[in-house]
Structures are given as C-alpha cells and as structure tokens.
Design an enzyme around this catalytic site. Structure first.
Site: not given
Length: 434
Positions: A301-302, A305, A354
């Site tokens: 997930h990070e 970004h 997100e």
C-alpha cells in the site's frame, strides 16, 4: 470727492484694458471648431477655463507673464450637453486598450493550457489523470531530504541491518519491489534494498500456513454491502477511457530509484514510503501484524502511494485549495471557508488516494506471491487498532478499515489480484499488469 474721482478714473482705465468681446462668445467658438480643444491653464475643473483665458489675455496686454500658467497645455472635450471635460493626464493604461487586453488573454490562456497539459500524468492501473506541478527531480530531493531528517531524529532507535525484524522487512520489501518491476515492465533492474542478491522467486510452505492462519481469524467470509460510502465506479470509468484513448501510465518518476528500508524501534503503528523509494516501518506495526502476508499488504500500500505520486499531487492540490480559500475569504467567514474546504475537498481527495493505493498495493502483493485475500482482513484489523468510528468515513483522511475491507473484498481488482497470485505460485510472473 477728489478721492472718489481718482478711484473712478482708475476703474475706467482698468475696464478699457479688458477686450470688448463678450465672454460668452468663446464657448460657441470652442464648440464649433472641434469636440476636443486645449486651454492654457493648469486648472482641473472645466469651470475655470474662461477665467484662465481671460487671465492669459490680461497678462499679455499688461506685458508680464503669469507664473501660475507655466505655458502648459491642458486638453478637454465638449459633450453633447456643452459640458467641458478635461482629458486624463499621462499615457492610457494597458487595460484601457481592447487590443492589449485581447493579447494578454490569448497569451495567458496559451500559457495555462501548455502548463496544464504538460504536467498531466496518468496513474498506473487506475489510469486516473492528475495534474502535478512538482517536478520529478524536486519530488525525489524532497523525499531524500525528509529521509535524512528522519534518520537524524530517530538516531539510536534505528534497528541494525542484521536485526531479524530488519531482515524480514527488507526481504518483503524486496519482493514488492520486484513485483513492481514486473508490473511496470521496466527493463532497468533495481538493486535490492540493502542486499545485492538476485535470487529466484520462491514460495515456501510457511507462507502458505501464515495465509491460512490469517484467513481463519474471522469466521465470516464476506462483508455486507449496506451503508457503503466508497465505491470504485470511477476506477472502471477511468480505465475504460484510458483504454479508448490508448494512453499509457506515467512511470518516469520510478526510473533509477535507490530503494532503502528503515525499521525504527518506536511503538507507533505506522509505515510509509517517501518519494525516492524510502520505506520506513515502525516496530509498533510489527507487533500487531506478525505474518509476512500482513506486512506485505501494508508495504505494498505504501509503495502504491509512491507509484501514484500522491505526495506531489497533494502538494499541488493544497496550492489550489489555498488560492480558492483566499478568494472566498473576501466573501465568507474564514472559519466557514476552512471547514467547508476541508470537508468537501481535502478529505474526499485524500480518501480517494488511499483507495487508489489499496488497489495498487493489492496487485503488488499478489504478484509477489502473497495471498491478496488477506488484505481486507489487514485493513479491518488496522481500523480496530486505530479506533474506527462512523464519522471516520467523513472526517478522516483515510477511510475506515471496515469500508476498505468491504470494497477490496467485492471489487474487480480482487479477481485480478487472485489471477496474479495463482500465476506467481505456479512460477509464472505476469508482466505489465499495472
């Protein structure tokens, strides 16, 4: 009586010095000659024009110059009501000329269009177009600077490279980065974060047991669809439009990255990836998520970004929001403007980013060989750790863990992730899935 006679004779002499032409004869002559004339006067009021003409004639007949006239010419024009108006002094301002206004508008519009389309990028997978003003090199320098500041601020709390937790995090990050390389079909080979090996892609039985254990934590296999706040219709729409246009995702900002991993011994349940490939994980997160698949969900997930350039997009959006607030401050109370811009603009955009990172991270972890069905459980568990509430879907930068779990479990991206996972388990990595 003698004094009276002398005064009367002096007054008659003064009258004889004045011309016999009536004063009102000047006005018709001015109107007939032109609609714009010049008078030898310094006065700014049209009512003093006749006095100035008379004074100049008196001065010439008397043989002396009037120090108040100065010889300057002041132009005026007469309207249809026979009222004299002085023309403004000095050159005309640029916006008073329609031609200059047209040139400025045309050039300004061209510059704005060039800047907008020159900085328009396409995010991988979702194919959403976003406007980013921050250059790639500047974004990378900002990330590296923040990474150095973070290492200085947590000096003495950074786990060494040989620590088991550091080794574990780096190996999982290495799997995610290799999956990202396959997903973007880059020809360039990135170096492993902290290691120089080029090992084969392997799946062991321990990882399978961890996956099964994580899936058995919750008895329910599906989430209800009631009261959903988020939806991924915009993802399908943007992907469809990009396919029709034939546009390709923007990935130049990922070229030549020096990936680094840092594990900080702090009880903070958090992890992030700075621009430039700097992954930071806190030990507080490792205490709650002990399996590799759970940690791969969060790291993926990070990294998502960083793939989508959300940091640079956030800086650009905050700039536009600040300009909009300054304009609205002139008409609405500042507190009301700030509250409305936060609720209606900043927070919805943040929650959408997100969600976008959730999708990209899900594909990355699946391609790396981690079961994507664990991801909804991870976000639900993360929401419980952070203290989810009903208002968090409206008043937070992140959606609630429950909503994120619902969306990932029911979205089409889960089917794509499962396909990638099966191919990875079979030893066949799919390329270009982003």
């Amino acid at each position: 009586m003698s004094f009276y006679r002398r005064a009367r004779s002096a007054f008659n002499a003064l009258r004889s010095a004045i011309p016999r032409t009536p004063i009102h004869e000047f006005t018709p002559r001015i109107i007939r000659n032109s609609s714009s004339n010049c008078a030898s006067t310094n006065s700014r009021v049209s009512g003093f024009g006749r006095f100035s003409l008379i004074s100049s004639q008196i001065g010439q007949k008397a043989g002396y110059s009037n120090p108040f006239l100065g010889g300057t010419q002041r132009c005026y024009y007469v309207d249809r009501y026979h009222v004299q108006h002085f023309k403004p002094r000095g050159p005309r301002r640029w916006f008073q000329n329609p031609r200059n206004v047209l040139i400025v508008v045309a050039v300004g519009s061209g510059v704005l269009i060039t800047v907008y389309f020159g900085n328009l990028e396409t995010i991988p997978y979702t194919n959403r177009k976003h406007f980013v003003l921050l250059s790639r090199s500047m974004e990378r320098r900002i990330g590296e600077s923040q990474f150095e500041q973070l290492k200085a601020s947590f000096k003495g709390k950074i786990l060494p490279a040989i620590h088991p937790e550091s080794v574990r995090v780096r190996l999982i990050s290495n799997d995610i980065i290799k999956a990202l390389q396959r997903g973007l079909s880059h020809e360039q080979v990135w170096s492993d974060p902290g290691y120089a090996g080029e090992g084969e892609f392997m799946i062991d039985e321990a990882r399978t047991r961890e996956t099964l254990a994580a899936l058995m934590e919750s008895p329910s296999g599906k989430w209800p669809k009631d009261d959903e706040i988020l939806d991924d219709k915009w993802v399908h729409q943007s992907r469809k439009e990009a396919q029709e246009r034939g546009s390709r995702p923007t990935t130049q900002h990922l070229e030549g990255l020096n990936w680094e991993v840092l594990v900080v011994n702090e009880p903070v349940v958090n992890a992030f990836c700075l621009p430039g490939g700097k992954i930071v994980v806190f030990t507080g997160l490792l205490r709650h998520f002990r399996t590799d698949a759970e940690l791969a969900t969060i790291i993926g997930h990070e990294v998502g970004h960083a793939v989508a350039r959300h940091s640079a997009e956030g800086i650009t959006k905050n700039l536009w929001f600040a300009i909009l607030q300054l304009v609205l401050y002139q008409f609405i109370m500042p507190d009301v403007v700030h509250a409305m811009s936060t609720l209606l603009l900043r927070l919805p955009f943040s929650r959408r980013m997100e969600m976008e990172a959730d999708y990209i991270g899900l594909l990355l972890m699946a391609s790396a060989g981690y079961d994507p069905r664990i991801a909804p459980r991870v976000y639900e568990k993360l929401g419980k750790v952070a203290g989810d509430s009903t208002l968090k879907d409206y008043l937070s930068t992140h959606p609630s863990g429950k909503k994120r779990a619902q969306l990932l479990a029911q979205a089409q991206v889960m089917e794509e992730a499962l396909t990638l996972y099966r191919e990875a388990r079979a030893g066949r990595g799919i390329e270009g899935f982003l």
